[in-house]
Design an enzyme around this catalytic site. Structure first.
Site, mmCIF file in Angstrom:
data_model
loop_
_atom_site.group_PDB
_atom_site.id
_atom_site.type_symbol
_atom_site.label_atom_id
_atom_site.label_comp_id
_atom_site.label_asym_id
_atom_site.label_seq_id
_atom_site.Cartn_x
_atom_site.Cartn_y
_atom_site.Cartn_z
ATOM 1 N N ASP A 271 0.819 -1.210 0.000
ATOM 2 C CA ASP A 271 0.000 0.000 0.000
ATOM 3 C C ASP A 271 0.851 1.257 0.000
ATOM 4 O O ASP A 271 1.908 1.325 0.632
ATOM 5 C CB ASP A 271 -0.898 -0.017 1.246
ATOM 6 C CG ASP A 271 -1.844 1.159 1.307
ATOM 7 O OD1 ASP A 271 -2.680 1.292 0.388
ATOM 8 O OD2 ASP A 271 -1.744 1.951 2.257
ATOM 9 N N GLU B 58 1.116 -0.487 -5.102
ATOM 10 C CA GLU B 58 0.169 0.590 -5.359
ATOM 11 C C GLU B 58 1.004 1.871 -5.426
ATOM 12 O O GLU B 58 1.344 2.459 -4.409
ATOM 13 C CB GLU B 58 -0.878 0.695 -4.252
ATOM 14 C CG GLU B 58 -1.978 1.692 -4.594
ATOM 15 C CD GLU B 58 -2.445 2.544 -3.418
ATOM 16 O OE1 GLU B 58 -3.391 3.329 -3.599
ATOM 17 O OE2 GLU B 58 -1.845 2.448 -2.343
#
Length: 634
Positions: free
Chosen positions: A316, A369
Site C-alpha cells: 500500500d 500501489e
C-alpha cells in the site's frame, strides 16, 4: 503460586548480528511470546525490543497486572532486547509489556509480535500459536503455474467484514470460516484466479478499513483466530484460487498501545516529523534507515508468506514512501543528501524487501500501489528497479473512468484518454485496478459513474469491463462491481446481494463470469500481457464514431484475438481490417440478451479481400450500441 522469570533466550549471537544489521527476516521466530518447555517446565518465553527502556515487565491476569512481579532481563549485548521465561503461563493468557523508559515515562504496550490480540476496543495481546495442519500441498507445490506473470491474473478484491453478513444478524461479522464457506464457491464459480484481502492485520479503528495497523503479526480477532484465517486461505487454495494480502509498511497509527513511541522514544518511526509524520493519514512513518526496523518489516512480509501461505503482497501507498515531499508544502520536508526529493532510505528498503521475498518465495508476487511515474517499479533491482512483480496502473484507471463518465455524444473529444495508455503501458508490469478507492467518499459506485438511462448505464459498464479484460495487464475488480452494486461501498454493512435477483444485475454478474472464462481460456489475453508484442492497434483514430479496435497476441499466431468497441449508443455496420483470411468467430458479445443487452447479434463472419486499416483483408461486423465484440479466427 509464584512463577518467577527465568533467564532464557531463543537468540543466538548470529541472530543478534542479523537483527542489528537489518538482515534478520524471521524475527517472528524469536521476538514475541512463544509457548515452550524449558528445564522440564512448560511456560512462555517473552522477548521484546525496547532499547531505550530502563525496565520491562510482562503484566497480565496471571499476575494481577503487577509490573513488579515479572520483570524481563536485558540482554548483555546492547541489542535492546528484553527477554525471559515465565513458567506455567499458557495459551490464551492476555498480556502487555509494562515499560519504564529511560526518562521515567511509564507505558503499557501490546506485543508488536503478538500472534493474536484482544478484539477491539480491548488492546491486550494474547499468547497464541500459528500451528496448523495444512492441506494445501498441491497448491503450494504448483502455484507457479497459477501465479506467474505469463498466467491469467484476475483478482477479486474484498473486505472481509463487509463482503457479506447474515441477514438475521446484520451487526455481526462473519468469521473467517463462515466467509470461506460462502466465498470460495462464489469466487470459483465466478472464475476469478485470485482474491485480494484488504488488510486483515489487527487494527483498532474499524473504519480505517484495516490500513491503520497496530498488530502487524496478528490476524484481526474480529473475524476469528489464526487457524480460522488459515482455513479460509487453505479453502481458497484447494479451489486453485490464490490469495493476496494488502500490506501496509508505509505508516502506522499513534494509538497508545501500538508501535508509536514504543519505549518512550521514536523507536519504529522517524524522529524528524518531516520524515516521520504523515499529514494525510495523521499517522507515523517507519524509519526505513534503521536496521532493526527493516528487519521488523521484512520479517512481517515473510511471516504472512511463510506461516499463512500467502501468494502475494499488495504493498500500500508506495508513492508516499518514495517521496520526501509527498503531501508536503515547501518547508515541510528536507531534501536528501543529494538535494533531491527521493526518500533514499525507503528506496533501499523496498529493493531489499523485494530481493528477500523473491529470493525466499520465488513463486509469489509483490504488487505496488504506486501512483507516480517513478521509473522501474516493477523492474529487477539489478536493472535499478524497485523489484516489484507488478504495479497498479493508476493512470489507466483514471483516464478510463473519466472517459466512460462522459456522455457518449462528447466522447469523440476525449478519444485520446482511451488510447494514451499504450504510450506508457509497457514501461511496467501493470495491473488494471478498479479498486475500493473508486467507490467511496462520494465517487459513486461503478454503475452510477456511467451516463444514460438504466439500460445505457449497464451497457456502458459491460463495455468498460470488456475493455479492461481484453486490454494489456492483469485485472482487479473490487467486490460488488461484478454485479453492479448501486450504492457506494459501506464498510459497516454487507454488499447488496439482493440485487442479483434483478435481471440487469444478474446479467452483469453473468457477464463478468463470462469475461473471466474468456480471459483464462485465451492465451493471447495473458501470455504477453506486459509486452508491446502482445498488443496491436487496428483502429485507433476513429474519434467521430468512438470506435476502437485492437488485436491481442499470444505465443501462437492462431491464438490472436480481435476486440472491437463501439462506445456510442448507435448501431453500426463497421469494416475492420484483420491480419489473416478465413472465418472469424464471435467469442463474446457484451450486448447479448443473456447479459441484459439489447440482443444485437453478430454471427461469425468471413474475411474479404478488401484492404482496410493497413491489412490486405477485412471483415464487416455489426457493432451493437455501447458494446464490445471479441472475435477469433476459426
Amino acid at each position: 503460586m509464584s512463577r518467577p522469570v527465568e533467564v532464557y533466550s531463543l537468540f543466538t549471537e548470529f541472530d543478534i548480528a542479523l537483527f542489528r544489521s537489518g538482515k534478520h527476516f524471521k524475527l517472528y521466530e524469536k521476538l514475541g511470546s512463544h509457548r515452550l518447555t524449558h528445564a522440564s517446565k512448560q511456560g512462555v518465553y517473552f522477548a521484546v525490543w525496547a532499547p531505550n527502556a530502563a525496565e520491562v515487565s510482562v503484566v497480565g491476569n496471571f499476575n494481577g497486572w503487577n509490573p513488579r512481579s515479572h520483570q524481563l532481563f536485558p540482554r548483555w549485548d546492547s541489542s535492546g532486547i528484553w527477554e525471559g521465561f515465565i513458567p506455567e503461563v499458557d495459551f490464551g493468557e492476555i498480556y502487555k509489556y509494562h515499560i519504564v523508559s529511560n526518562t521515567g515515562e511509564i507505558l503499557q504496550k501490546a506485543d508488536p509480535f503478538a500472534l493474536r490480540n484482544e478484539t477491539a476496543p480491548k488492546t491486550a495481546s494474547i499468547v497464541s500459536t500459528t500451528w496448523y495442519e495444512w492441506e494445501d500441498k498441491a497448491w503450494m507445490e504448483n502455484r507457479e503455474a497459477y501465479n506467474a506473470l505469463d498466467k491469467p491474473y484476475a483478482v477479486y478484491e474484498l473486505h472481509v467484514g463487509s463482503w457479506a453478513r447474515n441477514a438475521e444478524e446484520p451487526e455481526r461479522f462473519l468469521n473467517y470460516r463462515e466467509v470461506a464457506d460462502k466465498l470460495v464457491p462464489y469466487v470459483r464459480d465466478m472464475g476469478f484466479t485470485h482474491v485480494e484481502l484488504m488488510p486483515i492485520m489487527e487494527h483498532p479503528y474499524y473504519p480505517s478499513w484495516g490500513y491503520q495497523i497496530t498488530g502487524y503479526f496478528a490476524a484481526s480477532s474480529r473475524y476469528g483466530d489464526a487457524q480460522d484465517l488459515m482455513y479460509l486461505i487453505e479453502s481458497l487454495h484447494r479451489a486453485n484460487i490464490g490469495v493476496i494480502l494488502d500490506w501496509v509498511p508505509s505508516h502506522f497509527p499513534g494509538d497508545a498501545h501500538g508501535l508509536y513511541r514504543f519505549d518512550g522514544s521514536h523507536l519504529f518511526e522517524h524522529e524528524d516529523p518531516r520524515k516521520g509524520y504523515h499529514p494525510d493519514w495523521k499517522s507515523y512513518i517507519f524509519n526505513y534507515g534503521r536496521d532493526e526496523v527493516r528487519s521488523f518489516l521484512i520479517s512481517n512480509a515473510f511471516f504472512w508468506l511463510d506461516r499463512y501461505h500467502i501468494d502475494g503482497l499488495r504493498v500500500d501507498a508506495v508513492a508516499s514512501m518514495l517521496y520526501l515531499d509527498y503531501s508536503r508544502e515547501a518547508g515541510q520536508w528536507e531534501p536528501n543528501e543529494f538535494g533531491g526529493r527521493e526518500n533514499l532510505e525507503a528506496v533501499h528498503f523496498l529493493k531489499e524487501l523485494n530481493e528477500a521475498v523473491y529470493g525466499h518465495f520465488p513463486s509469489v508476487q509483490t504488487i505496488a500501489e504506486e501512483s507516480t511515474s517513478w521509473p522501474g517499479v516493477s523492474r529487477p533491482t539489478f536493472h535499478n528497479g524497485l523489484g516489484f512483480g507488478m504495479k497498479w496502473m493508476m493512470g489507466w484507471m483514471h483516464d478510463t473512468l473519466n472517459y466512460f463518465k462522459e456522455d457518449p455524444i462528447n466522447r469523440k473529444y476525449q478519444h485520446s484518454q482511451m488510447s494514451f495508455a499504450t504510450v506508457y503501458g509497457f514501461h511496467e508490469n501493470f495491473m488494471l485496478p478498479l479498486s475500493h478507492d473508486e467507490v467511496v467518499y462520494g465517487k459513486h459506485s461503478l454503475i452510477y459513474k456511467m451516463p444514460g438511462d438504466e439500460w445505457q448505464k449497464f451497457a456502458n459498464l459491460r463495455a468498460l469491463f470488456l475493455y479492461m479484460y481484453t486490454f494489456v495487464g492483469t485485472k482487479l475488480l473490487f467486490m460488488g462491481g461484478e454485479f453492479a452494486q448501486t450504492s457506494e461501498w459501506n464498510v459497516n454493512q454487507s454488499l447488496d446481494w439482493h440485487l442479483t435477483q434483478y435481471a440487469p444485475h444478474r446479467g452483469m454478474q453473468d457477464f463478468v463470469k463470462a469475461l473471466n472464462t474468456l480471459y483464462r481460456g485465451q492465451p493471447a489475453l495473458y501470455e504477453k500481457g506486459f509486452s508491446p508484442e502482445g498488443f496491436q492497434w487496428v483502429e485507433l483514430g476513429d474519434h467521430e464514431n468512438s470506435v476502437f479496435a485492437y488485436l491481442r497476441h499470444g505465443h501462437a499466431a492462431e491464438d490472436d484475438i480481435l476486440v472491437v468497441l463501439n462506445l456510442t449508443p448507435v448501431l453500426r455496420d463497421y469494416r475492420v481490417g484483420v491480419p489473416v483470411t478465413g472465418d472469424w468467430e464471435v467469442l463474446l458479445n457484451s450486448d447479448d440478451q443473456s447479459f441484459y443487452g439489447s440482443g444485437v447479434e453478430q454471427t461469425n463472419c468471413s474475411a474479404e479481400p478488401i484492404a482496410w486499416m493497413n491489412f490486405e483483408q477485412s471483415i464487416k461486423v455489426k457493432l451493437p450500441p455501447l458494446a464490445g465484440l471479441v472475435l477469433k479466427r476459426v
